[in-house]
Write a protein that holds these residues in place. Structure first.
Motif, PDB file in Angstrom:
ATOM      1  N   THR A  46      27.283  11.124  20.952  1.00 44.31           N
ATOM      2  CA  THR A  46      28.053  10.033  21.554  1.00 44.31           C
ATOM      3  C   THR A  46      28.372  10.330  23.016  1.00 44.31           C
ATOM      4  O   THR A  46      28.329   9.431  23.864  1.00 44.31           O
ATOM      5  CB  THR A  46      29.367   9.790  20.787  1.00 44.31           C
ATOM      6  OG1 THR A  46      30.030  11.043  20.584  1.00 44.31           O
ATOM      7  CG2 THR A  46      29.116   9.158  19.451  1.00 44.31           C
ATOM      8  N   LEU A  47      28.655  11.609  23.305  1.00 40.26           N
ATOM      9  CA  LEU A  47      28.957  11.979  24.697  1.00 40.26           C
ATOM     10  C   LEU A  47      27.732  11.758  25.578  1.00 40.26           C
ATOM     11  O   LEU A  47      27.835  11.199  26.685  1.00 40.26           O
ATOM     12  CB  LEU A  47      29.399  13.444  24.750  1.00 40.26           C
ATOM     13  CG  LEU A  47      30.028  13.909  26.059  1.00 40.26           C
ATOM     14  CD1 LEU A  47      31.340  13.180  26.289  1.00 40.26           C
ATOM     15  CD2 LEU A  47      30.273  15.413  26.039  1.00 40.26           C
ATOM     16  N   ALA A  48      26.560  12.161  25.079  1.00 44.79           N
ATOM     17  CA  ALA A  48      25.329  11.977  25.855  1.00 44.79           C
ATOM     18  C   ALA A  48      25.047  10.487  26.054  1.00 44.79           C
ATOM     19  O   ALA A  48      24.685  10.050  27.160  1.00 44.79           O
ATOM     20  CB  ALA A  48      24.165  12.647  25.132  1.00 44.79           C
ATOM     21  N   ALA A  49      25.225   9.692  24.972  1.00 44.74           N
ATOM     22  CA  ALA A  49      24.982   8.250  25.080  1.00 44.74           C
ATOM     23  C   ALA A  49      25.899   7.622  26.126  1.00 44.74           C
ATOM     24  O   ALA A  49      25.455   6.850  26.995  1.00 44.74           O
ATOM     25  CB  ALA A  49      25.192   7.589  23.720  1.00 44.74           C
ATOM     26  N   ALA A  50      27.199   7.992  26.070  1.00 44.92           N
ATOM     27  CA  ALA A  50      28.155   7.427  27.031  1.00 44.92           C
ATOM     28  C   ALA A  50      27.833   7.885  28.449  1.00 44.92           C
ATOM     29  O   ALA A  50      27.882   7.084  29.399  1.00 44.92           O
ATOM     30  CB  ALA A  50      29.575   7.838  26.633  1.00 44.92           C
ATOM     31  N   ALA A  51      27.470   9.170  28.610  1.00 45.52           N
ATOM     32  CA  ALA A  51      27.200   9.694  29.952  1.00 45.52           C
ATOM     33  C   ALA A  51      25.962   9.044  30.563  1.00 45.52           C
ATOM     34  O   ALA A  51      25.964   8.643  31.733  1.00 45.52           O
ATOM     35  CB  ALA A  51      27.023  11.211  29.883  1.00 45.52           C
ATOM     36  N   VAL A  52      24.906   8.918  29.741  1.00 45.62           N
ATOM     37  CA  VAL A  52      23.674   8.305  30.254  1.00 45.62           C
ATOM     38  C   VAL A  52      23.934   6.849  30.637  1.00 45.62           C
ATOM     39  O   VAL A  52      23.519   6.383  31.710  1.00 45.62           O
ATOM     40  CB  VAL A  52      22.544   8.418  29.207  1.00 45.62           C
ATOM     41  CG1 VAL A  52      21.367   7.543  29.585  1.00 45.62           C
ATOM     42  CG2 VAL A  52      22.095   9.854  29.072  1.00 45.62           C
ATOM     43  N   MET A  53      24.656   6.123  29.745  1.00 43.43           N
ATOM     44  CA  MET A  53      24.936   4.716  30.038  1.00 43.43           C
ATOM     45  C   MET A  53      25.820   4.586  31.278  1.00 43.43           C
ATOM     46  O   MET A  53      25.607   3.699  32.119  1.00 43.43           O
ATOM     47  CB  MET A  53      25.618   4.077  28.832  1.00 43.43           C
ATOM     48  CG  MET A  53      25.936   2.609  28.980  1.00 43.43           C
ATOM     49  SD  MET A  53      24.479   1.593  29.266  1.00 43.43           S
ATOM     50  CE  MET A  53      23.959   1.241  27.598  1.00 43.43           C
ATOM     51  N   GLY A  54      26.795   5.479  31.422  1.00 40.76           N
ATOM     52  CA  GLY A  54      27.739   5.368  32.532  1.00 40.76           C
ATOM     53  C   GLY A  54      27.141   5.733  33.879  1.00 40.76           C
ATOM     54  O   GLY A  54      27.594   5.226  34.914  1.00 40.76           O
ATOM     55  N   THR A  55      26.155   6.612  33.901  1.00 38.77           N
ATOM     56  CA  THR A  55      25.624   7.104  35.180  1.00 38.77           C
ATOM     57  C   THR A  55      24.345   6.398  35.607  1.00 38.77           C
ATOM     58  O   THR A  55      23.882   6.620  36.722  1.00 38.77           O
ATOM     59  CB  THR A  55      25.339   8.607  35.091  1.00 38.77           C
ATOM     60  OG1 THR A  55      24.433   8.837  34.000  1.00 38.77           O
ATOM     61  CG2 THR A  55      26.608   9.402  34.855  1.00 38.77           C
ATOM     62  N   THR A  56      23.767   5.556  34.719  1.00 40.83           N
ATOM     63  CA  THR A  56      22.493   4.936  35.084  1.00 40.83           C
ATOM     64  C   THR A  56      22.718   3.724  35.979  1.00 40.83           C
ATOM     65  O   THR A  56      23.502   2.838  35.660  1.00 40.83           O
ATOM     66  CB  THR A  56      21.743   4.484  33.828  1.00 40.83           C
ATOM     67  OG1 THR A  56      21.500   5.616  33.014  1.00 40.83           O
ATOM     68  CG2 THR A  56      20.424   3.847  34.195  1.00 40.83           C
TER      69      THR A  56
END
Lengths: 214, 214
Positions: free
Chosen positions: A68-78
């Protein structure tokens, strides 16, 4: 009567039989019987099985936090800037251009935060496998987290599908020819979130199995 | 030894105490002890609690069948022809113009079919509250049905939101000004599906509570 009562308190089926044997063999030695009872109640066979489930639960929980952390980080930084522009498309695409992706980000952050908070409870279930209240609490909130993560992931998946393929029936054009860097990253985030959902399903079923062997 | 063994087989905590009393009062009357044991094992106090949970489970299951069936029926039968047309919009809107709505229909039909199949198992859990295998099986498949229904409902909700509001950032126009009959019906179907999801969450937690009181 004293030996049978202490056997009931330990909650183990095998213990009363052993106590009957020892009280038969030596009637004048109650301290030996008491020592045997304490040793057996410290290592119950059901507790070992539950402890294994607890350890798997903890490992899966850490995996779900990562997902979930990776999903949120990727979505937030793209975010992608286009080198050209047309009459229809903007120069820049990021998650806050899509309300569904904002919901995706929020849902994954909430689930990740809950899973971090749940780690101490999971550790309590390893140390004290017979505390069913903590296990029941984890099952309840895991089910809610499963629903939230699934909602976030599938709503985002619907929009990603639309961005990839468009919908000529409703005149919604596809975006991924233009945003060739934005789309794969967002798709990866959605896959990570679905992975977290899968782990949460396993966590719910594992908790139920641990509750069953009462 | 005989009386304590029969007390263990009935699985009731209160039974051994009564047996001890009767064997103390009348040593030459074993048939009376046997009759008492049979009567007690037919009406265990924990079974009554579980039976209540089973009845609530059955009622909620029927509500969820109604909700998913209504959602699928509304989605499947809604179609609107427009009296006018523009350069961009088609004359007609139905669920098969949107791949996500097709998935919504399939997901709700599958969940509805599963819930109908699960009714006999739920009835078994009312008649025989101590059969934990059926309860565990229901919990496993309820969790999967919850995930499927939530995925269908939230993906459709994302598209319904887009149809209502559009997305100017990506040049996806709103449709609901034109399709003023199609949109409310589809929104209703999505609400029905979310209701079914809520019921499934309650069913999972109820099953876990029934497993806990082993």
């Amino acid at each position: 009567m004293d030996s049978s009562r202490s056997g009931k308190e330990s909650g183990d089926i095998a213990i009363p039989l052993r106590e009957v044997k020892s009280s038969k063999s030596g009637k004048g030695a109650p301290p030996v019987v008491a020592a045997t009872t304490v040793r057996l109640s410290q290592q119950p066979p059901v507790g070992g099985w539950k402890r294994g489930v607890g350890i798997i639960d903890l490992i899966l929980r850490i995996c779900a936090i990562t997902a979930t952390l990776a999903a949120a980080a990727v979505m937030g930084t793209t975010s992608q800037d286009l080198p050209f522009f047309t009459r229809f498309f903007q120069f820049q695409a990021s998650y806050d251009d899509f309300p569904t992706f904002t919901f995706f980000l929020a849902g994954n952050v909430i689930t990740c935060a809950y899973l971090v908070v749940s780690l101490p409870f999971s550790i309590v279930c390893i140390i004290r496998p017979h505390i069913l209240g903590a296990r029941m609490l984890l099952l309840l909130f895991d089910t809610l987290a499963l629903a939230l993560t699934m909602a976030a992931a599938s709503a985002a998946a619907a929009i990603v599908y639309l961005a990839h393929n468009g919908n000529p029936n409703t005149n919604w054009p596809a975006l991924c020819q233009q945003f060739d860097e934005f789309c794969p990253r967002v798709s990866g985030a959605v896959v990570g979130s679905f992975l977290a959902t899968l782990i949460l399903v396993v966590l719910v079923v594992l908790s139920a199995a641990a509750l069953r062997r009462n």
